[in-house]
Design a protein around this motif. Sequence first.
Motif, short mmCIF file in Angstrom:
data_model
loop_
_atom_site.label_atom_id
_atom_site.label_comp_id
_atom_site.label_asym_id
_atom_site.label_seq_id
_atom_site.Cartn_x
_atom_site.Cartn_y
_atom_site.Cartn_z
N THR A 1 8.23 1.23 -3.93
CA THR A 1 7.51 2.14 -3.89
C THR A 1 7.87 3.55 -4.10
O THR A 1 8.95 3.53 -4.29
N ASP A 2 6.90 4.51 -4.49
CA ASP A 2 7.26 5.83 -5.07
C ASP A 2 7.99 6.35 -3.78
O ASP A 2 7.55 6.39 -2.56
N LYS A 3 8.99 7.43 -4.14
CA LYS A 3 9.53 8.37 -3.11
C LYS A 3 8.71 9.65 -2.95
O LYS A 3 8.04 10.26 -3.64
N GLU A 4 8.70 10.01 -1.62
CA GLU A 4 8.03 11.34 -1.28
C GLU A 4 9.05 12.33 -1.78
O GLU A 4 10.30 12.52 -1.34
N LEU A 5 8.53 13.21 -2.53
CA LEU A 5 9.38 14.65 -3.14
C LEU A 5 9.74 15.30 -1.90
O LEU A 5 11.04 15.64 -1.92
N ASP A 6 9.02 15.49 -0.79
CA ASP A 6 9.52 16.40 0.25
C ASP A 6 10.63 15.65 1.17
O ASP A 6 10.94 16.39 2.09
N ASP A 7 10.67 14.39 0.87
CA ASP A 7 11.90 13.83 1.58
C ASP A 7 13.27 14.09 1.29
O ASP A 7 14.36 13.71 1.65
N TYR B 1 1.05 -1.11 -0.03
CA TYR B 1 0.05 0.04 0.02
C TYR B 1 0.94 1.30 0.24
O TYR B 1 1.55 1.55 0.89
N ASP B 2 1.02 1.79 -0.95
CA ASP B 2 1.95 2.74 -1.34
C ASP B 2 1.14 4.43 -1.11
O ASP B 2 0.09 4.72 -1.73
N TYR B 3 1.25 5.07 -0.17
CA TYR B 3 0.72 6.28 0.24
C TYR B 3 1.78 7.50 0.04
O TYR B 3 2.84 7.25 0.03
N SER B 4 1.24 8.56 -0.43
CA SER B 4 1.89 9.79 -0.87
C SER B 4 1.08 11.09 -0.23
O SER B 4 -0.03 10.94 0.00
N GLY B 5 1.81 11.90 -0.17
CA GLY B 5 1.06 13.43 0.28
C GLY B 5 0.77 13.42 1.76
O GLY B 5 0.05 14.31 2.19
#
Length: 268
Positions: A136-142, A92-96
């Motif tokens: 999973t996709d990386k969080e841009l804000d990280d 489960y890939d969460y973003s934002g």
Amino acid sequence: MKKLLLVTFSALLGASSAFAADQARSIMDKADARDDGASMVSTMQMTLIDKNNKQRIRQMRTFSKDVDANTEHKTIFFLSPSDVKNTSFLTYDYSGDDKDDDQWMYLPALKKTKRIPASDKDAAFMGSDFSYSDMTDKELDDYSYKLLGESTIKRAQGEEQVWKIEALPVNQDVIDETGYTKSVLYVRKDNYVLTRAKFYLKKASRIKYMDVRKMEEIDGIWVAMQTTMTTKQGSQTLHKTILTNSAVTVNTAIDDDMFTIRAIEKGL
């Protein structure tokens, strides 16, 4: 006068650096917002190659679906060989938001589903050069970003014009979870797809090289058809993984039940 010139030069340098950072973040925002389809189904072959060039091949069936604007579900079923058959992986890939991604692995030999903790996400995924965090996709804000320049990547099918961007983790937690202290990303100018990357590992001074060797546009969606990840220490290649996609369909209906622990325990 010299002090004034130094102060002026320093101010110009700071402004230039800020502009490069703004440019890089803008490119990454567009790459993140790129349409990659509401769902995807594919057959995938994973080829593992050790330092002696010995190969192991695994066959998989993959499913992914956007649940909402900030959540994507992914399931991978291992079909062969016998030592990994019926092993399954759910994400489960969460973003934002600040919620950690959820990952589970079903191990048929133990008849048990194991949850992957954040502390283990820098570990190798099924013996490959990809880690659990790579799934999973990386969080841009990280990350903080810097535009290093522009470049041309030569492929058998033609040249790719790319931006070269440095990505630095904003804190130690990001490094610990991904295992990467720095990344250099190559983003195609024509479609904003990440086509190549260089990941600096925190362990043993190793570097991983990701390369999208083949890419196809399927029903308007750009899909990586063959991707390699190579782990090196200095000039020595330690291991290599090749992921090859086939029978890809995008924007097809997938039942939500496909993305449950019960589904990965049941198998295909």
